[in-house]
Design a protein around this motif. Structure first.
Motif, PDB file in Angstrom:
ATOM      1  N   LEU A  11       1.172  -6.962 -14.024  1.00 38.02           N
ATOM      2  CA  LEU A  11       1.779  -8.275 -14.255  1.00 38.02           C
ATOM      3  C   LEU A  11       1.782  -8.708 -15.709  1.00 38.02           C
ATOM      4  O   LEU A  11       2.527  -9.604 -16.075  1.00 38.02           O
ATOM      5  N   VAL A  20       4.979  -6.131  -7.874  1.00 39.18           N
ATOM      6  CA  VAL A  20       4.073  -7.200  -7.435  1.00 39.18           C
ATOM      7  C   VAL A  20       4.852  -8.499  -7.239  1.00 39.18           C
ATOM      8  O   VAL A  20       4.596  -9.263  -6.304  1.00 39.18           O
ATOM      9  N   GLU A  27       5.619 -12.786   0.381  1.00 35.18           N
ATOM     10  CA  GLU A  27       4.506 -13.597   0.913  1.00 35.18           C
ATOM     11  C   GLU A  27       4.911 -15.064   1.006  1.00 35.18           C
ATOM     12  O   GLU A  27       4.534 -15.770   1.935  1.00 35.18           O
ATOM     13  N   ILE A  39       0.897  -5.614   0.478  1.00 36.38           N
ATOM     14  CA  ILE A  39      -0.223  -5.376  -0.449  1.00 36.38           C
ATOM     15  C   ILE A  39       0.258  -5.485  -1.889  1.00 36.38           C
ATOM     16  O   ILE A  39       1.216  -4.824  -2.295  1.00 36.38           O
ATOM     17  N   ASP A  40      -0.433  -6.342  -2.637  1.00 41.27           N
ATOM     18  CA  ASP A  40      -0.241  -6.400  -4.083  1.00 41.27           C
ATOM     19  C   ASP A  40      -1.210  -5.377  -4.663  1.00 41.27           C
ATOM     20  O   ASP A  40      -2.397  -5.636  -4.817  1.00 41.27           O
ATOM     21  N   GLY A  41      -0.708  -4.192  -4.959  1.00 41.93           N
ATOM     22  CA  GLY A  41      -1.585  -3.103  -5.384  1.00 41.93           C
ATOM     23  C   GLY A  41      -1.930  -3.139  -6.860  1.00 41.93           C
ATOM     24  O   GLY A  41      -2.828  -2.424  -7.298  1.00 41.93           O
ATOM     25  N   GLY A  42      -1.212  -3.947  -7.628  1.00 47.24           N
ATOM     26  CA  GLY A  42      -1.457  -3.962  -9.067  1.00 47.24           C
ATOM     27  C   GLY A  42      -1.381  -2.552  -9.616  1.00 47.24           C
ATOM     28  O   GLY A  42      -0.435  -1.816  -9.330  1.00 47.24           O
TER      29      GLY A  42
ATOM     30  N   ARG B  58      -5.979  -8.391 -14.212  1.00 48.45           N
ATOM     31  CA  ARG B  58      -4.794  -7.521 -14.241  1.00 48.45           C
ATOM     32  C   ARG B  58      -4.836  -6.553 -15.419  1.00 48.45           C
ATOM     33  O   ARG B  58      -3.908  -5.772 -15.606  1.00 48.45           O
ATOM     34  N   GLY B  61      -6.403  -1.546 -13.400  1.00 46.59           N
ATOM     35  CA  GLY B  61      -6.355  -1.390 -11.958  1.00 46.59           C
ATOM     36  C   GLY B  61      -7.660  -0.917 -11.360  1.00 46.59           C
ATOM     37  O   GLY B  61      -7.897  -1.052 -10.170  1.00 46.59           O
ATOM     38  N   LYS B 210      -9.689 -10.396  -0.568  1.00 47.32           N
ATOM     39  CA  LYS B 210      -8.587  -9.454  -0.734  1.00 47.32           C
ATOM     40  C   LYS B 210      -9.034  -8.377  -1.714  1.00 47.32           C
ATOM     41  O   LYS B 210      -9.842  -8.651  -2.577  1.00 47.32           O
ATOM     42  N   PRO B 212      -6.906  -5.003  -3.965  1.00 48.19           N
ATOM     43  CA  PRO B 212      -7.793  -4.768  -5.097  1.00 48.19           C
ATOM     44  C   PRO B 212      -8.004  -5.973  -6.012  1.00 48.19           C
ATOM     45  O   PRO B 212      -8.827  -5.907  -6.915  1.00 48.19           O
ATOM     46  N   HIS B 213      -7.306  -7.066  -5.780  1.00 46.57           N
ATOM     47  CA  HIS B 213      -7.512  -8.227  -6.659  1.00 46.57           C
ATOM     48  C   HIS B 213      -8.195  -9.321  -5.866  1.00 46.57           C
ATOM     49  O   HIS B 213      -7.571  -9.950  -5.007  1.00 46.57           O
TER      50      HIS B 213
END
Lengths: 148, 567
Positions: A11, A20, A27, A39-42, B58, B61, B210, B212-213
């Motif tokens: 981001l 994302v 959502e 899923i926000d996997g980043g 951010r 990861g 939640k 991974p963040h």
């Protein structure tokens, strides 16, 4: 049916975060049917192994460098998926491919997989998408909805 | 003299380039270069300090939670804001579960392939493998049926032409020394580790809302509501699930991970002689046990010159010895400071000046941090040596257990000095991980006991006074000391600097032209085959490199997706 829509990207690197941003839009505006997880996997990797195990369908949304004009939509599926990761068109050169390879070794890889992406314009420092890429977010949202 | 360049060297996020000069099969000189610019500090200027943690997580990861934790601690430190006990315990559980996850994944999935030849495991005798395994540990999945099943799976996988996750290994390299049986055992545990790491992540996920963040942090505490009679919040049922995963993780870490590292160490005893490098060790105390951050379950401090009798403790979030000691130089980094001297992070500047790779000039996007003018190594080795020096009993217990196991397998007495090495860093990480799984249990008990007393408070609302406040948040992260430094002016961020673990370790030469820990650790490393510099990878991977957070942004040279060749 067990489906995951996975948006990946960073981001803080403008268009890199488009995957994302699509998840955020989903959502916000679209309740998901049972069996579908967003899923926000980043930019993470092995943290996602559990949620990506034994899926019927994995839909990945990502910035894809396909050498096309910025904002061009790219769709990769079927036999193109492995070579997509081999040639590393995605900025996430190591994270997700490692997860998928691990799932394969565990015999828990997704039965079906599609990658929906858009050609980024810039990946400079910043939280905002460029207008060309931002304009494709609703289109990608519709593509995801058509997929599930 | 031959120059070898490896780019990128990380198996995980980030772009690290290592250059070494090799003469007579040994490394004579080394350079560590971060190949991407980081600028998250610039994004944060002018923002609400309460939002900083969602942005800093951010940066990377792999290390999402650690940046979130350091960020809220920095703002709380600036405001001298207390954090409710429940919030400390919940944060501690997240910190510990994340660290356990990270250490397991690092050893088995990101670095074991430097030591383990997976293809050799195909030649192993499963019965012999099982008896070796059962002689080392009572782990339930060490039997011969398990070993046979793993070998079958590997045969199908490799036989199908799919090396997949193992593609980048240096199979058959002369520096690979394990017997087929040990290779099979390690491959079995590699698979089991894939399963077990999920449990650690589930803990983070339940408590952090939640992954991974994580979503549950707030400046002033956590957003978890505690109730013993509701489904939507942190319930007894969820806490019991967490306890179950803690127990499973403890079993694996103590009976598999710690033993495997000791075995690899014993079979690669040579590697206790390489990779020492910088022996000034810095770590910070963590796992706060009071609301003010003055009492910690895990001690931290500084050791100079590898002499643990000269340990100097760092005592709390307001410790001045710590806060005044840190500076960063950009003499060899692609930045300019207004004045040509190292700067304290509160006064830190982020002004890029890219010059191309100049071996004697600027060659990295990483700055070069020092502690009282000295280069320092951070990470699990620094952490374990400092905790050992501070007399922390669990650390002493697991360090002794690991070294005794190595000694009995290697049939020679191996002492704590062996830890100052490439393989020692792996051993220290396993020791730390064992300490962490016990600490998970303690923190779980502390949380449950505190809730049992009727305390359900999880948050103190921050108030931003007019004028300027400065604060530092530190955290002993899986890769070492992480610190975020914030200057707040009238409720907005005026300056923000992150001094991350991999900056300490992967930094270029400093103001006095002294090499950083990566660079120093490579000196005199053997190189059997310059075309396949596995030995360089071994030493660098032992630090658990992850420099996405040390530096982050697209490549400055071509300003687009970076194309890299796999090593």
């Amino acid at each position: 049916m067990k489906t995951v829509v996975l948006g990946i990207g960073n981001l803080i690197m403008q268009d890199e975060g488009v995957g994302v941003r699509v998840i955020e839009a989903l959502e916000r505006d679209h309740p998901m049917p049972a069996g579908v997880t967003l899923i926000d996997g980043g930019t993470s990797a092995m943290e996602m192994l559990d949620e990506l195990s034994d899926l019927d369908h994995l839909i990945v949304v990502d910035a894809i460098n396909a050498g096309k004009p910025p904002g061009t939509l790219v769709r990769i599926e079927g036999e193109e998926v492995p070579s997509f990761f081999r040639t590393r068109l995605s900025p996430h050169q190591i994270g997700l491919p490692d997860v998928l390879a691990s799932l394969e070794f565990l015999g828990a890889q997704p039965k079906k997989m599609v990658i929906l992406g858009v050609q980024p314009q810039t990946m400079e420092l910043g939280m905002e998408l460029t207008p060309l890429v931002a304009a494709q977010v609703p289109v990608l949202v519709d593509q995801v909805l058509a997929e599930i | 003299m031959a120059r070898i360049t490896i780019d990128p060297i990380t198996r995980i996020e980030g772009h690290l380039r290592i250059d070494v000069d090799v003469e007579g099969g040994r490394v004579k000189k080394a350079w560590s270069s971060g190949q991407m610019f980081r600028g998250v500090e610039l994004i944060l200027q002018g923002r609400d300090p309460r939002d900083a943690w969602t942005i800093t997580q951010r940066i990377c990861g792999v290390c999402t939670t650690v940046h979130a934790i350091a960020s809220v601690r920095a703002v709380e430190n600036a405001l001298q804001l207390e954090v409710p006990l429940n919030a400390q315990y919940i944060r501690n559980l997240i910190i510990l579960a994340h660290a356990v996850h990270d250490h397991i994944v690092h050893f088995y999935h990101l670095s074991a392939l430097d030591w383990v030849d997976v293809t050799s495991a195909l030649k192993a005798d499963p019965d012999k493998t099982a008896s070796l395994a059962e002689s080392l540990s009572s782990w339930k999945l060490n039997g011969k049926h398990e070993m046979k099943a793993v070998q079958e799976r590997l045969k199908n996988f490799v036989g199908g032409g799919q090396l997949g996750i193992f593609t980048n290994g240096y199979w058959g390299h002369p520096a690979m020394k394990l017997s087929p049986e040990v290779n099979l055992l390690a491959t079995a545990h590699y698979l089991q580790a894939l399963e077990i790491q999920r449990k650690a992540n589930k803990i983070v996920s339940i408590l952090g809302s939640k992954t991974p963040h994580i979503q549950n942090l707030a400046v002033g505490g956590v957003a978890n509501a505690i109730a013993t009679d509701s489904q939507s919040v942190l319930t007894v049922e969820r806490l019991m699930a967490v306890k179950g995963w803690i127990d499973e993780l403890a079993d694996f870490v103590k009976n598999v991970y710690l033993i495997d590292v000791a075995a690899v160490g014993a079979f690669y005893a040579d590697w206790t002689k390489y990779g020492k490098g910088v022996t000034n060790y810095l770590c910070v105390p963590d796992i706060p046990m009071d609301t003010k951050g003055t009492q910690f379950a895990l001690p931290g401090g500084y050791i100079e010159g590898g002499d643990i009798s000269k340990f100097k403790p760092i005592k709390g979030f307001n410790d001045e010895y710590w806060a005044k000691g840190v500076e960063e130089s950009v003499k060899h980094s692609w930045y300019d400071y207004d004045e040509k001297k190292p700067l304290h992070p509160y006064a830190g500047e982020t002004k890029p000046n890219y010059t191309d790779f100049q071996a004697d000039g600027k060659y990295s996007w990483l700055k070069s941090p020092t502690f009282y003018g000295k280069v320092a190594q951070v990470g699990p080795l620094a952490n374990v040596l400092c905790m050992y020096a501070a007399g922390h009993e669990p650390t002493r217990k697991y360090a002794t257990l690991a070294l005794d196991t190595v000694s009995s397998l290697a049939k020679t007495k191996v002492g704590i000095d062996a830890l100052h090495s490439t393989i020692g860093r792996h051993a220290a990480r396993a020791v730390r991980c064992a300490v962490m799984v016990d600490m998970l249990d303690e923190q779980w008990n502390a949380l449950v006991t505190n809730i049992g007393k009727g305390d359900t408070k999880t948050f103190n609302r921050p108030v931003f006074p007019k004028g300027e406040q400065m604060g530092v948040g530190y955290h002993e992260a899986p890769r070492g000391v992480l610190s975020h430094w914030v200057v707040i002016d009238n409720g907005k961020i005026k300056n923000y600097q992150c001094v991350v673990p991999s900056t300490w370790n992967a930094c270029p030469r400093n103001e006095k032209d002294e090499p950083g820990p990566y660079e120093a650790s490579l000196l005199d490393n053997p190189i059997a085959n310059p075309e396949q510099p596995l030995e360089v990878l071994r030493t660098i991977h032992s630090f658990d490199p992850c420099i996405a957070c040390a530096i982050h942004l697209s490549d400055k040279e071509n300003d687009q997706v970076v194309t890299v060749k796999a090593v």
